[in-house]
Structures are given as C-alpha cells and as structure tokens.
Write an enzyme that holds these catalytic residues in place. Structure first.
Site, mmCIF file in Angstrom:
data_model
loop_
_atom_site.group_PDB
_atom_site.id
_atom_site.type_symbol
_atom_site.label_atom_id
_atom_site.label_comp_id
_atom_site.label_asym_id
_atom_site.label_seq_id
_atom_site.Cartn_x
_atom_site.Cartn_y
_atom_site.Cartn_z
ATOM 1 N N GLU A 141 7.443 10.214 -21.583
ATOM 2 C CA GLU A 141 6.173 9.467 -21.069
ATOM 3 C C GLU A 141 5.898 10.444 -20.203
ATOM 4 O O GLU A 141 6.596 10.665 -19.299
ATOM 5 C CB GLU A 141 6.465 7.956 -20.557
ATOM 6 N N HIS A 175 3.487 2.459 -21.115
ATOM 7 C CA HIS A 175 4.431 1.749 -21.385
ATOM 8 C C HIS A 175 4.152 0.269 -20.524
ATOM 9 O O HIS A 175 4.979 0.079 -19.116
ATOM 10 C CB HIS A 175 5.222 2.419 -20.601
HETATM 11 N N1 LIG Z 1 8.068 -2.179 -23.456
HETATM 12 C C1 LIG Z 1 9.114 -1.951 -21.367
HETATM 13 O O1 LIG Z 1 7.552 -2.338 -20.621
HETATM 14 C C2 LIG Z 1 10.058 -3.006 -21.478
HETATM 15 C C3 LIG Z 1 10.719 -2.549 -22.233
HETATM 16 N N2 LIG Z 1 11.952 -3.020 -22.248
HETATM 17 C C4 LIG Z 1 13.122 -2.917 -22.878
HETATM 18 O O2 LIG Z 1 13.416 -3.534 -23.845
HETATM 19 C C5 LIG Z 1 15.112 -3.564 -24.204
HETATM 20 C C6 LIG Z 1 15.640 -5.146 -24.176
HETATM 21 O O3 LIG Z 1 14.961 -6.250 -23.066
HETATM 22 P P1 LIG Z 1 16.037 -7.451 -23.090
HETATM 23 O O4 LIG Z 1 15.374 -7.977 -24.474
HETATM 24 O O5 LIG Z 1 15.514 -8.165 -21.969
HETATM 25 O O6 LIG Z 1 17.565 -6.992 -23.714
HETATM 26 P P2 LIG Z 1 18.611 -8.382 -23.656
HETATM 27 O O7 LIG Z 1 20.514 -6.714 -23.341
HETATM 28 O O8 LIG Z 1 18.102 -9.370 -22.950
HETATM 29 O O9 LIG Z 1 18.464 -7.937 -25.940
HETATM 30 C C7 LIG Z 1 19.214 -6.388 -26.469
HETATM 31 C C8 LIG Z 1 19.584 -6.748 -27.554
HETATM 32 O O10 LIG Z 1 19.813 -6.232 -27.907
HETATM 33 C C9 LIG Z 1 21.223 -5.631 -28.946
HETATM 34 N N3 LIG Z 1 21.947 -4.725 -29.452
HETATM 35 C C10 LIG Z 1 22.555 -3.836 -28.268
HETATM 36 N N4 LIG Z 1 22.694 -2.105 -29.203
HETATM 37 C C11 LIG Z 1 22.033 -2.838 -30.904
HETATM 38 C C12 LIG Z 1 22.094 -2.570 -31.851
HETATM 39 N N5 LIG Z 1 22.547 -1.016 -31.949
HETATM 40 N N6 LIG Z 1 21.384 -2.634 -32.889
HETATM 41 C C13 LIG Z 1 21.039 -4.178 -32.293
HETATM 42 N N7 LIG Z 1 21.142 -5.334 -31.449
HETATM 43 C C14 LIG Z 1 21.731 -4.396 -30.827
HETATM 44 C C15 LIG Z 1 22.038 -6.635 -27.618
HETATM 45 O O11 LIG Z 1 22.959 -7.425 -28.804
HETATM 46 C C16 LIG Z 1 21.265 -7.664 -27.561
HETATM 47 O O12 LIG Z 1 21.360 -8.732 -27.924
HETATM 48 C C17 LIG Z 1 15.243 -3.263 -22.935
HETATM 49 O O13 LIG Z 1 16.660 -2.678 -22.592
HETATM 50 C C18 LIG Z 1 13.994 -2.668 -22.111
HETATM 51 O O14 LIG Z 1 14.618 -1.123 -22.730
HETATM 52 C C19 LIG Z 1 11.860 -4.518 -21.362
HETATM 53 C C20 LIG Z 1 11.466 -4.733 -20.257
HETATM 54 C C21 LIG Z 1 10.199 -4.289 -20.742
HETATM 55 O O1 LIG Z 2 7.406 -1.878 -16.447
HETATM 56 C C1 LIG Z 2 8.587 -0.390 -15.789
HETATM 57 O O2 LIG Z 2 8.109 0.404 -15.475
HETATM 58 C C2 LIG Z 2 9.233 -0.683 -16.391
HETATM 59 C C3 LIG Z 2 8.978 -1.423 -18.044
HETATM 60 C C4 LIG Z 2 10.568 -1.662 -18.226
HETATM 61 O O3 LIG Z 2 10.281 -1.081 -19.732
HETATM 62 C C5 LIG Z 2 11.600 -2.685 -18.359
HETATM 63 O O4 LIG Z 2 11.531 -3.636 -17.544
HETATM 64 O O5 LIG Z 2 12.671 -2.144 -18.696
#
Ligand SMILES: NC(=O)C1=CN([C@@H]2O[C@H](COP(=O)(O)OP(=O)(O)OC[C@H]3O[C@@H](n4cnc5c(N)ncnc54)[C@H](O)[C@@H]3O)[C@@H](O)[C@H]2O)C=CC1
Ligand SMILES: O=C(O)CCC(=O)C(=O)O
Length: 409
Positions: free
Chosen positions: A269, A292
C-alpha cells in the site's frame, strides 16, 4: 534501561499517519504539551532518526515497527496503534525492549461492517461498472446480472468483532449467513458455522474476509480457493492485503468467473496519499478499490483517538496496562504521596525475590506491590515512600533479568 520520572512537559509524543486531532486534544488536556502529529507514515531510516527522542509513538496500519526500529528507540515507553490490527508491529521486539503496545480493538468495527454491506449491494447491482461506463458517456440500463441482496448467502471468514457485526447487519437485510472460523463461535441470529473454508466458498454468493494477518492467514485465498467459489460470486477483502493472492483474483475477474470484488487492503500500500497506488486490479470496472478506509469514518477515528491516547496517558501517569496487546495487564490504583517503581523483567524464576531483596536491604517500606506476568514478560509495580525511590530505582535496574525500570512521582 532505567528512566526516572520526567516532568510531563518533557515527555515527547510522536503521532503518525493522520491520527485524529481528538488524540492531541486529550494529550494536551492531560498536560502533555510535546505532541508532534504528522500526516503520513515515515520510511524506516527517517523513523529511526526521529524516534530516538520519542517516549510515546502513535501509528496506524502503515508504519512498520521492526526490531531494528525498536533498537533505535532508546527512550520509547509505549506504542499506541490507533487501529485494530497490530501486525505492523514486531510485538516480540517491543516486549524485548520493554515497550508496551496498546490498540483500539473495537472502535472501527461498525465502520468496516457498514462498508462491506454497502459494497455488497453495489456489486450485486453492478453499480461500479455501470457508474464507470456512465462517466465515459455510456448508458447501461439493464437488469442482466443485477440482483437483490435479500435471500443471498453471505460467507464470512473470521467471525470475530467485525465478522459478527456484519452478520447481524446482513441478516437484517434478509441475507443468509454462513461463517468459517478456526474457533467455535456462538452464531448470532440464524447464522451457521460451517465445517471448513471449502464448504463456505462453495455455498456463498458473497465471501467477505475478516481474519487478522497471521502466518496461517497468509494467501489463504488463492487460485484454488477462488476456483472453489460459486461462478458469479463476489469476493470482499477488508482484512489485510496478505490474505488474498491478488494476481489470482485479478485473473478470475478478467475471466468473468467472479461477478465482482471489493478490495480495501493490498499486499503493498502507498505510504502516503501522495504516493502512487499500483495494483493488477486497477482498471477493472467490476472492482471497487478503496484506499484502506474500512475504519476511516469520522466517528471511528475520533473514538480511536480518544481511546488509544487515554491508554497511553494511563500507562504514563500510573503504570496501568489494561488491554495492552503484549504486556502483562495491571489495573493500578492512584498512588498519592508515594513513589511508584515500575519494573519490567524477563519472567524467569528468582526475579521477584531479587527485587524484594533490594527493598529489604535498603530498609524500604513497601506500601503496595502488584505483579503480573505474560509469557516471557514480568511486570512488577511497587509503591514506596518518596524519600527512598531514587536509590531503590538504581538498585532495581541492576537486578538480573531487568528489561526496563521507571519511577512515577
Ligand atoms: N480495512 C480496515 O480498515 C480494517 C481492517 N481490519 C482488519 O480486520 C481484522 C479482523 O478484525 P476483528 O474482527 O476486529 O478481529 P477479531 O480478532 O475480533 O476477529 C478475527 C477472527 O478471525 C478468526 N481467525 C483467525 N485465523 C483464522 C483462520 N485462519 N481462519 C478463519 N478464521 C480465523 C479468529 O478466530 C477471530 O474470530 C483485523 O485483524 C484487521 O487486520 C480491522 C479494522 C479496520
Ligand atoms: O485506519 C487505519 O489506519 C487502519 C485500519 C485497520 O486496518 C485496523 O484497524 O486494523
């Protein structure tokens, strides 16, 4: 490494990547005046030069905190990840240097779920392609390949905070929800956990990825998994760029095997908004490309700014480490009239007795003491009478296994 308590006006904060001004406001209100806020991420060498004088660092997802960055961060006490993911931080290196890491595990959950749902509707109706065509002067009025979301099957990979939130919103729109997770999860509403990823891929009209970046999730969606999806299905990735093999996705979209895709995160990115975004998905009308911004709403960012800044202030002011992602968690009371010694050490037998020997030999009266451990790290906090703290801190720093010690007045 020993640190005596600094006056708040000498504690330096560096906030990168356009962290919301709510963080700066909170820090100022708490007496921290030395706060530098920059809009982008810094390249490693620039970051290393800048971080040498910094006590608290705030980042989002772009800044890579490698072991080599921690080596250069002599004064660093804590890192605030103003986001959910902490994969951009070498947490083992942070712990080895006694640097506590905090994040905001829930503040942007809803924002991501809403974006995914909006994209699902737009992709099912072919809006990205029709809109792009209209911008070029073409009028694509047709119902071909345009579908309602009601009754469609949403397959969620990773049923954590975001996946579960998405599940509830999707059911409200009449979708059927399946999910795959490595952990057995309580299905919300009528959602159903399936046996494995393959079952989910073959049964879903839309597949949405919500797993963290881990060795086990790296490239988990490649050519084979895309081939296992229903013809004409949709793939959405707002998790991490390393989860999907982007060339395989581009190929499936070009061949028309998938109806469309929405991608918010990429293997590489741009570091700042001024750098070029390069991707094999560019130019494909049936793909929504977003920079993102899954968590980038005013609501989420303002809340994250407050939440993470508050965690840094609590750690700085009284040593509380609650919800840290790498440190032993200690919720500490105030320590009026006493000096508080914080000691971070390798969690090996004998350290506690050495620490208490220091106090016993100096005749120091311990007013309160707290110990927590997590994996290889031990964190002991001792409140003592003010008069003896300087000498005690000096001795504590010599205890074998010490990583860092600090006194709070
Ligand atoms: N695009 C964006 O701006 C954002 C992206 N994210 C990404 O989203 C991800 C998830 O966020 P949350 O739901 O808050 O995390 P979380 O930790 O609450 O949930 C992740 C889930 O994935 C499961 N998991 C782990 N490995 C796995 C696998 N190999 N196969 C299937 N399931 C698996 C876990 O058991 C857990 O239930 C974050 O780690 C982050 O990387 C988060 C916020 C913003
Ligand atoms: O807002 C951001 O810079 C990152 C968001 C994200 O990917 C996260 O919260 O994990």
């Amino acid at each position: 490494m020993t640190r005596t308590s600094l006056d708040k006006s000498r504690i330096r904060f560096l906030l990168l990547e356009g962290i919301h001004p709510s963080a700066v406001e909170l820090l100022h209100a708490q007496g921290y005046t030395q706060v530098e806020a920059l809009s982008g991420a810094l390249p490693e060498e620039e970051l290393k030069a800048k971080i040498a004088d910094v006590h608290f660092l705030g980042i989002r997802s772009r800044t890579q905190l490698t072991a080599s960055v921690f080596e250069a961060a002599n004064k660093l006490v804590a890192v605030g990840a103003f986001c959910i993911g902490t994969n951009q931080i070498d947490l083992l290196a942070a712990s080895a240097h006694g640097v506590a890491v905090f994040n905001a595990p829930y503040s942007n959950t809803r924002s991501v779920a809403e974006l995914v749902l909006g994209e699902s509707i737009l992709l099912l109706r072919g809006v990205p392609g029709k809109s792009a065509a209209a911008h070029r002067g073409q009028w694509l009025k047709t119902a071909d390949n345009a579908f309602e979301i009601r009754g469609k099957v949403l397959g969620i990979v990773g049923y954590g905070s975001i996946g579960a939130q998405l599940s509830v919103l999707a059911e409200a729109l009449g979708m059927q929800v399946l999910f795959h997770d490595v952990v057995t999860k309580l299905p919300l509403g009528n959602a159903r956990q399936v046996r494995d990823l393959e079952e989910l891929l073959s049964a879903s009209d839309i597949v949405s990825l919500h797993v963290p970046e881990l060795p086990s999730t790296q490239w988990m969606i490649g050519a084979r998994q895309i081939a296992a999806m229903k013809p004409g299905a949709i793939l959405i990735n707002a998790s991490r760029g390393t989860v999907v093999e982007i060339d395989a996705l581009a190929a499936a979209l070009k061949e028309g095997r998938l109806l469309g895709a929405a991608v918010d995160v990429f293997p590489v990115e741009p570091r700042t908004n001024k750098d070029e975004f390069v991707s094999p998905l560019r130019g494909l009308d049936n793909v929504i490309l977003t920079p993102h911004i899954g968590g980038s709403t005013m609501e989420a960012q303002a809340n994250i700014g407050l939440e993470v800044a508050q965690k840094l202030v609590k750690y700085s002011d009284n040593g509380t480490t609650t919800t840290s992602v790498n440190f032993p968690e200690a919720a500490l009371p105030a320590h009026p009239g006493q000096h508080r010694l914080l000691h971070v050490h390798r969690n090996v037998p004998g350290v506690m007795s050495e620490i208490n020997k220091v106090f016993a030999e100096a005749g120091t009266n311990i007013c309160a003491q707290y110990l927590q451990t997590r994996g290889d790290l031990g964190y002991v906090v001792t409140d003592i009478e003010a008069a003896s703290s300087e000498r005690a801190l000096e001795k504590l720093a010599q205890v074998p296994g010490t990583i860092r010690s600090r006194v709070l007045f």
